[in-house]
Design a protein around this motif. Structure first.
Motif, PDB file in Angstrom:
ATOM      1  N   LEU A  94       0.812  -1.155   0.088  1.00 61.02           N
ATOM      2  CA  LEU A  94       0.104   0.110   0.057  1.00 61.02           C
ATOM      3  C   LEU A  94       0.978   1.222  -0.006  1.00 61.02           C
ATOM      4  CD1 LEU A  94      -2.989   1.124   0.252  1.00 61.02           C
ATOM      5  CD2 LEU A  94      -2.723   0.933   2.774  1.00 61.02           C
ATOM      6  N   PHE A  95       0.746   1.990  -1.107  1.00 61.21           N
ATOM      7  CA  PHE A  95       1.676   3.301  -1.213  1.00 61.21           C
ATOM      8  C   PHE A  95       0.951   4.505  -0.581  1.00 61.21           C
ATOM      9  CE2 PHE A  95       2.949   6.912  -3.477  1.00 61.21           C
ATOM     10  CZ  PHE A  95       4.388   6.735  -3.031  1.00 61.21           C
ATOM     11  N   SER A  96       1.698   5.304  -0.045  1.00 65.71           N
ATOM     12  CA  SER A  96       1.115   6.791   0.439  1.00 65.71           C
ATOM     13  C   SER A  96       1.046   6.656   1.996  1.00 65.71           C
ATOM     14  CB  SER A  96       0.154   7.363  -0.295  1.00 65.71           C
ATOM     15  OG  SER A  96       0.398   7.681  -1.731  1.00 65.71           O
ATOM     16  N   ILE A  97       1.679   6.050   2.797  1.00 71.43           N
ATOM     17  CA  ILE A  97       1.337   5.688   4.137  1.00 71.43           C
ATOM     18  C   ILE A  97       2.015   7.070   4.953  1.00 71.43           C
ATOM     19  CG2 ILE A  97       3.668   4.577   4.658  1.00 71.43           C
ATOM     20  CD1 ILE A  97      -0.002   3.959   6.045  1.00 71.43           C
ATOM     21  N   ASN A  98       2.589   8.289   4.040  1.00 63.55           N
ATOM     22  CA  ASN A  98       3.041   9.350   4.796  1.00 63.55           C
ATOM     23  C   ASN A  98       2.345  10.527   4.273  1.00 63.55           C
ATOM     24  OD1 ASN A  98       4.482   9.022   2.364  1.00 63.55           O
ATOM     25  ND2 ASN A  98       6.057  10.253   3.060  1.00 63.55           N
ATOM     26  N   ASN A  99       1.473  10.470   3.335  1.00 59.16           N
ATOM     27  CA  ASN A  99       0.980  11.605   2.562  1.00 59.16           C
ATOM     28  C   ASN A  99      -0.605  11.698   2.543  1.00 59.16           C
ATOM     29  OD1 ASN A  99       0.524  11.269  -0.445  1.00 59.16           O
ATOM     30  ND2 ASN A  99       2.536  10.185   0.276  1.00 59.16           N
ATOM     31  N   GLY A 100      -1.077  12.780   2.187  1.00 56.41           N
ATOM     32  CA  GLY A 100      -2.522  12.868   1.981  1.00 56.41           C
ATOM     33  C   GLY A 100      -3.155  12.628   3.439  1.00 56.41           C
ATOM     34  N   PRO A 101      -4.125  12.074   3.353  1.00 58.88           N
ATOM     35  CA  PRO A 101      -5.197  11.568   4.622  1.00 58.88           C
ATOM     36  C   PRO A 101      -3.934  10.870   5.802  1.00 58.88           C
ATOM     37  CG  PRO A 101      -6.507  11.053   2.622  1.00 58.88           C
ATOM     38  CD  PRO A 101      -4.741  11.304   2.473  1.00 58.88           C
ATOM     39  N   CYS A 102      -3.313  10.154   5.210  1.00 58.84           N
ATOM     40  CA  CYS A 102      -2.284   9.558   6.227  1.00 58.84           C
ATOM     41  C   CYS A 102      -0.812  10.423   6.972  1.00 58.84           C
ATOM     42  CB  CYS A 102      -1.521   8.372   5.232  1.00 58.84           C
ATOM     43  SG  CYS A 102      -2.644   6.969   4.985  1.00 58.84           S
ATOM     44  N   ALA A 103      -0.957  11.685   6.177  1.00 58.51           N
ATOM     45  CA  ALA A 103      -0.096  12.430   7.007  1.00 58.51           C
ATOM     46  C   ALA A 103      -0.445  13.153   8.340  1.00 58.51           C
ATOM     47  CB  ALA A 103       0.011  13.765   6.225  1.00 58.51           C
ATOM     48  N   LYS A 108      -3.468   9.558  13.329  1.00 60.03           N
ATOM     49  CA  LYS A 108      -4.521   8.579  13.726  1.00 60.03           C
ATOM     50  C   LYS A 108      -4.985   7.794  12.318  1.00 60.03           C
ATOM     51  CE  LYS A 108      -6.940  10.776  17.727  1.00 60.03           C
ATOM     52  NZ  LYS A 108      -8.115  11.422  17.939  1.00 60.03           N
ATOM     53  N   THR A 109      -4.898   8.549  11.392  1.00 59.14           N
ATOM     54  CA  THR A 109      -5.041   7.826   9.968  1.00 59.14           C
ATOM     55  C   THR A 109      -4.175   6.654   9.543  1.00 59.14           C
ATOM     56  OG1 THR A 109      -6.332   9.970   9.409  1.00 59.14           O
ATOM     57  CG2 THR A 109      -5.948   8.300   7.537  1.00 59.14           C
ATOM     58  N   ALA A 110      -2.836   7.444   9.655  1.00 55.13           N
ATOM     59  CA  ALA A 110      -1.940   6.497   9.320  1.00 55.13           C
ATOM     60  C   ALA A 110      -1.791   5.275  10.033  1.00 55.13           C
ATOM     61  CB  ALA A 110      -0.593   7.208   9.359  1.00 55.13           C
ATOM     62  N   ALA A 111      -1.838   5.185  11.267  1.00 53.92           N
ATOM     63  CA  ALA A 111      -1.944   4.299  12.385  1.00 53.92           C
ATOM     64  C   ALA A 111      -3.135   3.136  11.843  1.00 53.92           C
ATOM     65  CB  ALA A 111      -1.919   4.663  13.843  1.00 53.92           C
ATOM     66  N   ALA A 112      -4.279   3.999  11.838  1.00 49.30           N
ATOM     67  CA  ALA A 112      -5.490   3.000  11.288  1.00 49.30           C
ATOM     68  C   ALA A 112      -5.147   2.180  10.145  1.00 49.30           C
ATOM     69  CB  ALA A 112      -6.845   3.944  11.308  1.00 49.30           C
ATOM     70  N   VAL A 113      -4.739   3.000   9.169  1.00 45.05           N
ATOM     71  CA  VAL A 113      -4.542   2.444   7.701  1.00 45.05           C
ATOM     72  C   VAL A 113      -3.638   1.237   7.965  1.00 45.05           C
ATOM     73  CG1 VAL A 113      -3.681   2.886   5.490  1.00 45.05           C
ATOM     74  CG2 VAL A 113      -5.375   4.455   6.623  1.00 45.05           C
ATOM     75  N   ALA A 114      -2.344   1.545   8.600  1.00 44.99           N
ATOM     76  CA  ALA A 114      -1.346   0.573   8.575  1.00 44.99           C
ATOM     77  C   ALA A 114      -1.706  -0.636   9.293  1.00 44.99           C
ATOM     78  CB  ALA A 114      -0.032   1.255   9.336  1.00 44.99           C
ATOM     79  N   LYS A 115      -2.582  -0.588  10.352  1.00 43.18           N
ATOM     80  CA  LYS A 115      -3.139  -1.896  11.135  1.00 43.18           C
ATOM     81  C   LYS A 115      -4.092  -2.559  10.133  1.00 43.18           C
ATOM     82  CE  LYS A 115      -2.565   0.414  15.648  1.00 43.18           C
ATOM     83  NZ  LYS A 115      -3.436   0.927  16.925  1.00 43.18           N
ATOM     84  N   VAL A 126       4.648   4.105  12.040  1.00 43.47           N
ATOM     85  CA  VAL A 126       4.176   3.095  11.671  1.00 43.47           C
ATOM     86  C   VAL A 126       4.806   1.657  12.016  1.00 43.47           C
ATOM     87  CG1 VAL A 126       3.533   1.665   9.612  1.00 43.47           C
ATOM     88  CG2 VAL A 126       3.360   4.172   9.532  1.00 43.47           C
ATOM     89  N   ALA A 127       5.816   1.728  12.476  1.00 38.77           N
ATOM     90  CA  ALA A 127       6.374   0.624  13.005  1.00 38.77           C
ATOM     91  C   ALA A 127       6.041   0.207  14.350  1.00 38.77           C
ATOM     92  CB  ALA A 127       8.162   0.570  13.031  1.00 38.77           C
ATOM     93  N   ALA A 128       6.099   1.332  14.839  1.00 38.95           N
ATOM     94  CA  ALA A 128       5.460   1.378  16.561  1.00 38.95           C
ATOM     95  C   ALA A 128       4.189   0.978  16.715  1.00 38.95           C
ATOM     96  CB  ALA A 128       5.914   2.914  17.146  1.00 38.95           C
ATOM     97  N   ASN A 129       3.172   0.902  15.504  1.00 36.88           N
ATOM     98  CA  ASN A 129       1.747   0.654  15.693  1.00 36.88           C
ATOM     99  C   ASN A 129       1.465  -0.463  14.899  1.00 36.88           C
ATOM    100  OD1 ASN A 129       0.049   3.203  16.632  1.00 36.88           O
ATOM    101  ND2 ASN A 129       1.822   4.171  15.792  1.00 36.88           N
ATOM    102  N   THR A 130       2.569  -1.161  14.506  1.00 36.52           N
ATOM    103  CA  THR A 130       2.436  -2.574  13.717  1.00 36.52           C
ATOM    104  C   THR A 130       3.311  -3.576  14.307  1.00 36.52           C
ATOM    105  OG1 THR A 130       3.677  -1.962  11.733  1.00 36.52           O
ATOM    106  CG2 THR A 130       1.325  -1.596  11.593  1.00 36.52           C
ATOM    107  N   SER A 131       3.435  -4.827  13.584  1.00 37.35           N
ATOM    108  CA  SER A 131       4.242  -5.780  14.239  1.00 37.35           C
ATOM    109  C   SER A 131       4.788  -6.651  13.182  1.00 37.35           C
ATOM    110  CB  SER A 131       3.628  -6.826  15.023  1.00 37.35           C
ATOM    111  OG  SER A 131       2.509  -7.424  14.614  1.00 37.35           O
ATOM    112  N   LYS A 132       4.237  -6.802  11.874  1.00 38.99           N
ATOM    113  CA  LYS A 132       4.799  -7.528  10.843  1.00 38.99           C
ATOM    114  C   LYS A 132       4.996  -6.884   9.438  1.00 38.99           C
ATOM    115  CE  LYS A 132       0.465 -10.022  10.446  1.00 38.99           C
ATOM    116  NZ  LYS A 132      -0.436 -11.271  10.591  1.00 38.99           N
TER     117      LYS A 132
END
Length: 129
Positions: free
Chosen positions: A5-14, A17-24, A68-74
């Motif tokens: 999944l691309f764009s975890i650092n921009n747009g809504p994922c900037a 809360k959104t970045a963590a939710a999307v990554a999870k 994102v690493a702190a909010n995910t595990s794998k």
């Protein structure tokens, strides 16, 4: 086949809360990776071939992936891309090695040379080299 999944650092994922939710959600859905993009500076006014407007929110790739690493595990964490000519390569290597350690080896490092001359001019980096 692996999906990322691309764009975890921009747009809504900037927004954290959104970045963590999307990554999870991506991790739970079985995505292999999440990826960042990079533009240190976006030309104002926007000029072709700039992909987004100058007020488009875009966070630093390494810092975003550490969050994102702190909010995910794998899920794997990819820089797609970091513009190497705009960075000190030794400092960048240290930053990314630290991210890889903190994420338990999940980093995928992608680099590029950049293509927006105004971006290079804004930070004083030589575009032609």
């Amino acid at each position: 086949m692996k999906f990322g999944l691309f764009s975890i650092n921009n747009g809504p994922c900037a927004f954290p809360k959104t970045a963590a939710a999307v990554a999870k959600a991506a991790e739970q859905a079985g995505f292999e990776s999440v990826w960042t993009g990079e533009h240190v500076i976006l030309p104002d006014p926007q000029v072709p071939p700039s992909p987004v407007a100058p007020d488009h929110p875009m966070l630093d790739p390494g810092i975003s992936l550490a969050f994102v690493a702190a909010n995910t595990s794998k899920i794997r964490l990819g820089t797609g891309i970091i513009i190497l000519p705009q960075r000190n390569p030794v400092v960048l290597a240290k930053e990314l090695a630290s991210l890889d350690v903190l994420s338990n080896g999940r980093l995928i490092f992608g680099i590029g040379i950049g293509y927006l001359k105004p971006e290079f001019e804004a930070i004083g980096a030589p575009f032609d080299h």
